[in-house]
Design a protein around this motif. Sequence first.
Motif, PDB file in Angstrom:
ATOM      1  N   VAL B 164       0.839  -1.201   0.000  1.00  0.00           N
ATOM      2  CA  VAL B 164       0.000   0.000   0.000  1.00  0.00           C
ATOM      3  C   VAL B 164       0.872   1.250   0.000  1.00  0.00           C
ATOM      4  O   VAL B 164       0.597   2.221  -0.712  1.00  0.00           O
ATOM      5  CB  VAL B 164      -0.939   0.010   1.234  1.00  0.00           C
ATOM      6  N   ILE B 165       1.951   1.192   0.800  1.00  0.00           N
ATOM      7  CA  ILE B 165       2.857   2.335   0.891  1.00  0.00           C
ATOM      8  C   ILE B 165       3.540   2.583  -0.450  1.00  0.00           C
ATOM      9  O   ILE B 165       3.609   3.727  -0.929  1.00  0.00           O
ATOM     10  CB  ILE B 165       3.918   2.119   1.990  1.00  0.00           C
ATOM     11  N   ALA B 167       2.553   1.750  -3.390  1.00  0.00           N
ATOM     12  CA  ALA B 167       1.565   2.248  -4.348  1.00  0.00           C
ATOM     13  C   ALA B 167       1.254   3.719  -4.110  1.00  0.00           C
ATOM     14  O   ALA B 167       1.175   4.526  -5.046  1.00  0.00           O
ATOM     15  CB  ALA B 167       0.284   1.418  -4.254  1.00  0.00           C
ATOM     16  N   SER B 168       1.112   4.055  -2.841  1.00  0.00           N
ATOM     17  CA  SER B 168       0.795   5.448  -2.498  1.00  0.00           C
ATOM     18  C   SER B 168       1.947   6.377  -2.879  1.00  0.00           C
ATOM     19  O   SER B 168       1.725   7.466  -3.430  1.00  0.00           O
ATOM     20  CB  SER B 168       0.496   5.551  -0.999  1.00  0.00           C
TER      21      SER B 168
END
Lengths: 175, 175
Positions: B164-165, B167-168
Motif C-alpha cells: 500500500v505504501i 503504491a501510495s
Amino acid sequence: MTQVAGRDTRSEILDKALELFTRQGYAGTSLRDIADAVGFTKAALYYHFPAKEDLLLALLDPVIKALDALVTGEHTHPASLLAAYLDFIIERRPVVGFVLREPAALDHPALAQVQWDLIVRLRDRVAGPGSTPDDRVRAACALGAVHMAVLSIDPENLPAARDVIVASACAALAG
Amino acid sequence: MTQVAGRDTRSEILDKALELFTRQGYAGTSLRDIADAVGFTKAALYYHFPAKEDLLLALLDPVIKALDALVTGEHTHPASLLAAYLDFIIERRPVVGFVLREPAALDHPALAQVQWDLIVRLRDRVAGPGSTPDDRVRAACALGAVHMAVLSIDPENLPAARDVIVASACAALAG
DNA sequence: GTCTATAGGCAGATAGAC
DNA sequence: GTCTATCTGCCTATAGAC
C-alpha cells in the motif's frame, strides 16, 4: 514604543531560541547560546522566561492550538483539509521544522501525547469517515508527502510549488 | 564465546545508545544514561568508544554506507527504487527513526553534508533523468510518504502495509 | 574490560545591585 | 529589565588500580 519594548524583547528571544533549537536541538542549546544571540546575559532571560522549558512551551503552544483548530474545523473534503494543512505548515515553517524533529518535544510529558493525538486525528480526518486501515496508511503517506515537500523545498519556491504538492498528496491519498 | 564478548558488549552499548538517543536526542542523553542502561559505569564505556561522538558515528556510518550503495545502485525504474528505499528503511527502522530527527546528526560537520547530498541524489534518481522542478517536488513527496508511513505505522503491521505504501508513494510521484 | 576517583568545565538557576 | 556574581549539580573525559 516604550510600552512595546517588553513584547519585542520577548519575541526576539523566542525567534533566536527557535533558530538555535532548530539547528542544535533543544538539549543541545544552552541558555548562554540564546542569551548571546539576543545580546544580553543568561540571567536576563530568566526575567522573561522563568525556566528553559518555558521557552519550549511558548514556542509550541500557539502551534498546537492552531493545529487543534484546524483538525476540529469544518473541512469536509480530504483535499481541502490537505491543502489547509499545507498552508498551515508553510505559514509556520520554522516552528514546524523544529517540532517535527525535536525529541524533547516528542518526549515531553505534557506535549508528546497532545501532539500525537492531533496528528492521528488529522490523519483520520484526511482518511475520511468509515476509513479502512489501508486508507489510513495512505492518509499518513499524504501527510508525509506534505511534510517532506515543505521541509526540503527552498522556502521562496514554496508558493509556486504549492499546487503540485497538494496534487501529489491527494494522489498519495487516492493510492 | 569469550572471544565474542567484545563484539557483544559493543553491540549492546550501541543498541542501548540508539534507544536512548532516539527517545531523548543525542545531546539529551548522557553517557551515564547509557552506562546505566547497559549495566556498568561511564568509564567503562570509554574503553569501547573513546568519545561520545564515536557512538554517533558508529551508529550512522553503516546507514550512510548502505544508503550510498542504494543510491548508486542500478534501480532503473523509479518504482523499484522507491520500493527498495522502503525496504531499506523498514530494515533499519530504529536508526532511521533516529537519523530523520536528530539535530546533532544534521548539524554534524562531517555528516550533515553527506546525508543531505544522499537524500538529494536519491530524490533526483526517483524523479528520473531529465526531470523538471515539479518532478523533483513530487519525488520529494514520494520520499516523504515513505518516511511518514514507516515512522507512524506499528512495526508489526509494516509487512502487510508495504504494498500500500509503495503504491501510495508511486501515486504521489505520478501526481 | 571494568572499576573507583577525580579533574575541569559548563549547565540551569537564584540573589540582589542598579 | 538587565546586570554581576555565585551556587549546585551534572557533564565529558582521564588516570590508574584490579
